[in-house]
Design a protein around this motif. Sequence first.
Motif, PDB file in Angstrom:
ATOM      1  N   VAL A 165       3.956  10.868  14.442  1.00  0.00           N
ATOM      2  CA  VAL A 165       3.452   9.855  15.383  1.00  0.00           C
ATOM      3  C   VAL A 165       2.243   9.144  14.798  1.00  0.00           C
ATOM      4  N   TRP A 166       1.380   9.889  14.104  1.00  0.00           N
ATOM      5  CA  TRP A 166       0.210   9.279  13.474  1.00  0.00           C
ATOM      6  C   TRP A 166       0.625   8.333  12.352  1.00  0.00           C
ATOM      7  N   ALA A 213       3.422   6.618  12.185  1.00  0.00           N
ATOM      8  CA  ALA A 213       3.963   5.421  12.839  1.00  0.00           C
ATOM      9  C   ALA A 213       2.843   4.554  13.412  1.00  0.00           C
ATOM     10  N   ALA A 214       1.825   5.181  14.002  1.00  0.00           N
ATOM     11  CA  ALA A 214       0.704   4.422  14.570  1.00  0.00           C
ATOM     12  C   ALA A 214      -0.068   3.693  13.481  1.00  0.00           C
ATOM     13  N   ILE A 215      -0.274   4.361  12.362  1.00  0.00           N
ATOM     14  CA  ILE A 215      -0.986   3.715  11.244  1.00  0.00           C
ATOM     15  C   ILE A 215      -0.168   2.546  10.707  1.00  0.00           C
ATOM     16  N   PHE A 216       1.128   2.714  10.594  1.00  0.00           N
ATOM     17  CA  PHE A 216       1.998   1.635  10.115  1.00  0.00           C
ATOM     18  C   PHE A 216       1.932   0.430  11.051  1.00  0.00           C
ATOM     19  N   VAL A 217       1.969   0.663  12.351  1.00  0.00           N
ATOM     20  CA  VAL A 217       1.902  -0.430  13.330  1.00  0.00           C
ATOM     21  C   VAL A 217       0.556  -1.138  13.245  1.00  0.00           C
TER      22      VAL A 217
END
Length: 135
Positions: free
Chosen positions: A12-13, A15-19
């Motif tokens: 999840v982290w 994915a959040a960094i990518f976004v």
Amino acid sequence: MSRRASFNIHPVWIAAIFVLVAAAIAGGYFLVGRVNDPYRTLSPLSVSAYLENSNSLRGNSYKVTGTVFNSLAWSPSVGRLFSIEVESENGGTDVLPLLVPAEFNHLNIQKGQRFTFKIEVDAKGILKAAGLKKV
């Protein structure tokens, strides 16, 4: 035997960094596009209002982006008269006359080139370029 410490990043982290990185890149691209427009404070020319009654727009400055359609006339003292193709409000295209003064004679303006013009509507309703930038 001793245990090794493991460091796991939760998916999840990642994915959040990518976004967040994607949003920062998109925001930077948008910001650079807006800041690089030297005529961003001018309102765009209403083509339909100009074609309907150019006298109502006299004395005002606008910006217009268009493609040079044809060179109509040239005078070393007055400048060059071009027809430019611009997008109209209804989604089609219109052709407008534009006088480029002699102060811009050093620029090589050719058919098919796209420019953003700072224009002034003079006392007779003629569009006169006060500045231009190649797009």
